[in-house]
Design an enzyme around this catalytic site. Sequence first.
Site, PDB file in Angstrom:
ATOM      1  N   ARG A  80      43.679 -24.273  93.747  1.00  0.00           N
ATOM      2  CA  ARG A  80      43.037 -22.961  93.548  1.00  0.00           C
ATOM      3  C   ARG A  80      42.748 -22.635  92.099  1.00  0.00           C
ATOM      4  NH1 ARG A  80      46.837 -22.169  97.345  1.00  0.00           N
ATOM      5  NH2 ARG A  80      46.013 -21.972  99.468  1.00  0.00           N
ATOM      6  N   LYS A 118      29.898 -21.405  84.639  1.00  0.00           N
ATOM      7  CA  LYS A 118      29.298 -21.756  85.932  1.00  0.00           C
ATOM      8  C   LYS A 118      29.550 -23.229  86.185  1.00  0.00           C
ATOM      9  CE  LYS A 118      25.394 -18.635  86.628  1.00  0.00           C
ATOM     10  NZ  LYS A 118      23.922 -18.596  86.802  1.00  0.00           N
ATOM     11  N   GLU A 159      16.702 -26.426  76.287  1.00  0.00           N
ATOM     12  CA  GLU A 159      17.559 -25.236  76.485  1.00  0.00           C
ATOM     13  C   GLU A 159      17.860 -24.555  75.141  1.00  0.00           C
ATOM     14  OE1 GLU A 159      18.464 -24.185  79.645  1.00  0.00           O
ATOM     15  OE2 GLU A 159      18.840 -25.956  80.888  1.00  0.00           O
ATOM     16  N   LYS A 212      24.001 -17.838  74.265  1.00  0.00           N
ATOM     17  CA  LYS A 212      24.588 -17.957  75.604  1.00  0.00           C
ATOM     18  C   LYS A 212      25.885 -17.143  75.690  1.00  0.00           C
ATOM     19  CE  LYS A 212      25.265 -20.146  79.676  1.00  0.00           C
ATOM     20  NZ  LYS A 212      25.063 -21.360  80.442  1.00  0.00           N
ATOM     21  N   GLU A 227      26.390 -12.427  86.382  1.00  0.00           N
ATOM     22  CA  GLU A 227      24.950 -12.388  86.645  1.00  0.00           C
ATOM     23  C   GLU A 227      24.526 -11.220  87.528  1.00  0.00           C
ATOM     24  OE1 GLU A 227      23.072 -16.231  86.870  1.00  0.00           O
ATOM     25  OE2 GLU A 227      21.348 -15.392  87.919  1.00  0.00           O
ATOM     26  N   ARG A 253      22.344 -11.754  82.531  1.00  0.00           N
ATOM     27  CA  ARG A 253      22.560 -13.202  82.561  1.00  0.00           C
ATOM     28  C   ARG A 253      21.410 -13.941  83.250  1.00  0.00           C
ATOM     29  NH1 ARG A 253      28.093 -16.804  83.405  1.00  0.00           N
ATOM     30  NH2 ARG A 253      27.026 -18.790  83.200  1.00  0.00           N
ATOM     31  N   ASN A 259      17.830 -17.840  83.062  1.00  0.00           N
ATOM     32  CA  ASN A 259      17.087 -18.675  84.006  1.00  0.00           C
ATOM     33  C   ASN A 259      15.613 -18.803  83.645  1.00  0.00           C
ATOM     34  OD1 ASN A 259      19.312 -19.183  85.660  1.00  0.00           O
ATOM     35  ND2 ASN A 259      19.038 -17.233  86.739  1.00  0.00           N
ATOM     36  N   HIS A 276      13.512 -21.646  84.965  1.00  0.00           N
ATOM     37  CA  HIS A 276      14.312 -22.401  85.930  1.00  0.00           C
ATOM     38  C   HIS A 276      13.833 -22.292  87.378  1.00  0.00           C
ATOM     39  CE1 HIS A 276      16.897 -23.115  82.566  1.00  0.00           C
ATOM     40  NE2 HIS A 276      17.804 -23.738  83.290  1.00  0.00           N
ATOM     41  N   HIS A 313      13.627 -25.842  88.584  1.00  0.00           N
ATOM     42  CA  HIS A 313      14.501 -26.367  89.646  1.00  0.00           C
ATOM     43  C   HIS A 313      13.672 -26.928  90.806  1.00  0.00           C
ATOM     44  CE1 HIS A 313      18.431 -24.007  88.555  1.00  0.00           C
ATOM     45  NE2 HIS A 313      18.312 -25.150  87.906  1.00  0.00           N
ATOM     46  N   HIS A 323      16.445 -32.510  83.693  1.00  0.00           N
ATOM     47  CA  HIS A 323      16.543 -31.056  83.798  1.00  0.00           C
ATOM     48  C   HIS A 323      15.745 -30.355  82.682  1.00  0.00           C
ATOM     49  CE1 HIS A 323      18.304 -27.183  84.808  1.00  0.00           C
ATOM     50  NE2 HIS A 323      18.706 -27.043  83.550  1.00  0.00           N
TER      51      HIS A 323
HETATM   52  N1  LIG Z   1      26.634 -24.806  84.294  1.00  0.00           N
HETATM   53  C1  LIG Z   1      25.577 -24.387  83.660  1.00  0.00           C
HETATM   54  O1  LIG Z   1      25.510 -23.239  83.218  1.00  0.00           O
HETATM   55  C2  LIG Z   1      24.450 -25.340  83.435  1.00  0.00           C
HETATM   56  C3  LIG Z   1      23.432 -25.008  82.549  1.00  0.00           C
HETATM   57  C4  LIG Z   1      22.440 -25.941  82.296  1.00  0.00           C
HETATM   58  C5  LIG Z   1      22.465 -27.166  82.938  1.00  0.00           C
HETATM   59  N2  LIG Z   1      23.458 -27.462  83.813  1.00  0.00           N
HETATM   60  C6  LIG Z   1      23.519 -28.758  84.481  1.00  0.00           C
HETATM   61  O2  LIG Z   1      23.626 -29.777  83.501  1.00  0.00           O
HETATM   62  C7  LIG Z   1      23.153 -30.987  84.062  1.00  0.00           C
HETATM   63  C8  LIG Z   1      22.337 -31.735  83.054  1.00  0.00           C
HETATM   64  O3  LIG Z   1      23.146 -32.010  81.938  1.00  0.00           O
HETATM   65  P1  LIG Z   1      22.773 -33.157  80.895  1.00  0.00           P
HETATM   66  O4  LIG Z   1      21.352 -33.064  80.548  1.00  0.00           O
HETATM   67  O5  LIG Z   1      23.771 -33.104  79.811  1.00  0.00           O
HETATM   68  O6  LIG Z   1      22.862 -34.488  81.785  1.00  0.00           O
HETATM   69  P2  LIG Z   1      23.960 -35.624  81.971  1.00  0.00           P
HETATM   70  O7  LIG Z   1      25.308 -35.095  81.968  1.00  0.00           O
HETATM   71  O8  LIG Z   1      23.510 -36.410  83.147  1.00  0.00           O
HETATM   72  O9  LIG Z   1      23.760 -36.539  80.670  1.00  0.00           O
HETATM   73  C9  LIG Z   1      22.533 -37.183  80.479  1.00  0.00           C
HETATM   74  C10 LIG Z   1      22.693 -38.708  80.311  1.00  0.00           C
HETATM   75  O10 LIG Z   1      23.162 -38.943  78.992  1.00  0.00           O
HETATM   76  C11 LIG Z   1      24.305 -39.772  79.020  1.00  0.00           C
HETATM   77  N3  LIG Z   1      25.130 -39.354  77.892  1.00  0.00           N
HETATM   78  C12 LIG Z   1      25.830 -38.203  77.778  1.00  0.00           C
HETATM   79  N4  LIG Z   1      26.368 -38.099  76.565  1.00  0.00           N
HETATM   80  C13 LIG Z   1      26.022 -39.217  75.892  1.00  0.00           C
HETATM   81  C14 LIG Z   1      26.265 -39.673  74.580  1.00  0.00           C
HETATM   82  N5  LIG Z   1      26.921 -38.926  73.697  1.00  0.00           N
HETATM   83  N6  LIG Z   1      25.768 -40.880  74.229  1.00  0.00           N
HETATM   84  C15 LIG Z   1      25.052 -41.622  75.106  1.00  0.00           C
HETATM   85  N7  LIG Z   1      24.762 -41.226  76.346  1.00  0.00           N
HETATM   86  C16 LIG Z   1      25.236 -40.032  76.734  1.00  0.00           C
HETATM   87  C17 LIG Z   1      24.918 -39.571  80.367  1.00  0.00           C
HETATM   88  O11 LIG Z   1      25.652 -40.705  80.764  1.00  0.00           O
HETATM   89  C18 LIG Z   1      23.695 -39.363  81.243  1.00  0.00           C
HETATM   90  O12 LIG Z   1      23.186 -40.604  81.654  1.00  0.00           O
HETATM   91  C19 LIG Z   1      22.404 -30.625  85.312  1.00  0.00           C
HETATM   92  O13 LIG Z   1      23.166 -31.000  86.416  1.00  0.00           O
HETATM   93  C20 LIG Z   1      22.296 -29.113  85.252  1.00  0.00           C
HETATM   94  O14 LIG Z   1      22.277 -28.504  86.516  1.00  0.00           O
HETATM   95  C21 LIG Z   1      24.442 -26.571  84.063  1.00  0.00           C
HETATM   96 ZN   LIG Z   2      19.161 -25.207  82.589  1.00  0.00          ZN
END
Ligand SMILES: NC(=O)c1ccc[n+]([C@@H]2O[C@H](COP(=O)([O-])OP(=O)(O)OC[C@H]3O[C@@H](n4cnc5c(N)ncnc54)[C@H](O)[C@@H]3O)[C@@H](O)[C@H]2O)c1
Ligand SMILES: [Zn+2]
Length: 367
Positions: free
Chosen positions: A123, A144, A186, A228, A238, A242, A246, A249, A253, A266
């Site tokens: 939990r 989130k 972003e 942020k 939100e 907040r 988006n 998005h 999305h 993304h």
């Molecule tokens: N929670 C939130 O508020 C929020 C906000 C925005 C995005 N997201 C989520 O984030 C995700 C996208 O995140 P992302 O773009 O970081 O993608 P990701 O985590 O898939 O990383 C992108 C790629 O880069 C590689 N990588 C990461 N760090 C590295 C490094 N230092 N050196 C070499 N390679 C590296 C990873 O292995 C992966 O292949 C999506 O799922 C999205 O929905 C969440």
């Molecule tokens: Zn985003």
Amino acid sequence: MRELIVDLGDRSYPIYIGEGLLKGASSYLLKHGISKKSPLLIITDAQVASIHLQPFEAELQAAGFRTASAVVPNGESSKSLSMLESLVTKALEAGLDRKSAIVALGGGVVGDLAGFVAASYMRGIKFVQVPTTILAHDSSVGGKVAVNHPNAKNIIGAFHQPELVLYDLQTLQTLPPREVKAGLSEVVKHGLIWDERFVDWCEEHADKLLALDPDSLGYALFKGCSVKAEVVSRDERENGLRATLNLGHTIGHALEAVAGYNELLHGEAISIGMIGSAKLGLRYGASDEVYEVTKRVLAKCGLPVRLPEHFDTDVVMEAMMHDKKFMEGTMVFIVPTAIGKVEIKPDVPVQWVREIVDELKREGDQQ
Ligand SMILES: NC(=O)c1ccc[n+]([C@@H]2O[C@H](COP(=O)([O-])OP(=O)(O)OC[C@H]3O[C@@H](n4cnc5c(N)ncnc54)[C@H](O)[C@@H]3O)[C@@H](O)[C@H]2O)c1
Ligand SMILES: [Zn+2]
């Protein structure tokens, strides 16, 4: 080193941004109440693990932390319920208890997934974000956490704030160029919703950011995280403000879903989505400059501003209807009214959106 606080009362936490912070990771963890008595689980992905896991884990172990690590395949498909289950198995095997913490070492995928494991295991246990992508300046702040359902992204999730965010700029030096650009999407978004001067700064420093210049990167991530953090601390759940995060998005999305989460990253999908939002802005009376600046800064960051021709408008619209931002049948959009200012428009005509999706495929033809 830069530091800022996400102000959420007794759940407030710091974000540290600087070069080489992972070399002293254990002292940051101890300072923020992560116990050495209980085992700790580091969740990362295969690519990040191959570069950054060993030195990070060795540093924690040298300081007396008992660590286990779980490596998931890289990519969005790891944000799944089946992966959650196997990570819970791993946490049980490693003997994690209520005082344990989960550490997310990686980008947004690992952060969202590991955060959801931390939110649900017993939990809810403690959680530390160690972001290694530029995009993760966004995902690691705000609490989130989620996994995807085959029909909808981020639909199974929770709010679970970390104890701290430890952002080591050195880890970013190994990011693939395409991920660098996608992450800047972003960063620019945070300027577009909140801070006109920061948008100008991004345009002026785009080349340096793309070259991973540490000073520029440190400032950009600090500003992005600050926006942020400010928004989240005013509206954690939100209820209003907040939602402005988006920007881009709703369309973005839908594009990711239609492309099956592999053609567009993304950040790339969000870039095209932000152009769509700027186009909507024009229909609500924003000046041409708002649209032009949005397009210019995103293009300078190497991001796509045009929707590839093969995206079928009907299919994109259908995907948008599944988006959770459709409340009570109305179409909600975040629309820029000036650079650094956006408004939430609750009643955007579906027909306008359809026209804009079509226009996005012709973006740039006029030049
Ligand atoms: N929670 C939130 O508020 C929020 C906000 C925005 C995005 N997201 C989520 O984030 C995700 C996208 O995140 P992302 O773009 O970081 O993608 P990701 O985590 O898939 O990383 C992108 C790629 O880069 C590689 N990588 C990461 N760090 C590295 C490094 N230092 N050196 C070499 N390679 C590296 C990873 O292995 C992966 O292949 C999506 O799922 C999205 O929905 C969440
Ligand atoms: Zn985003």
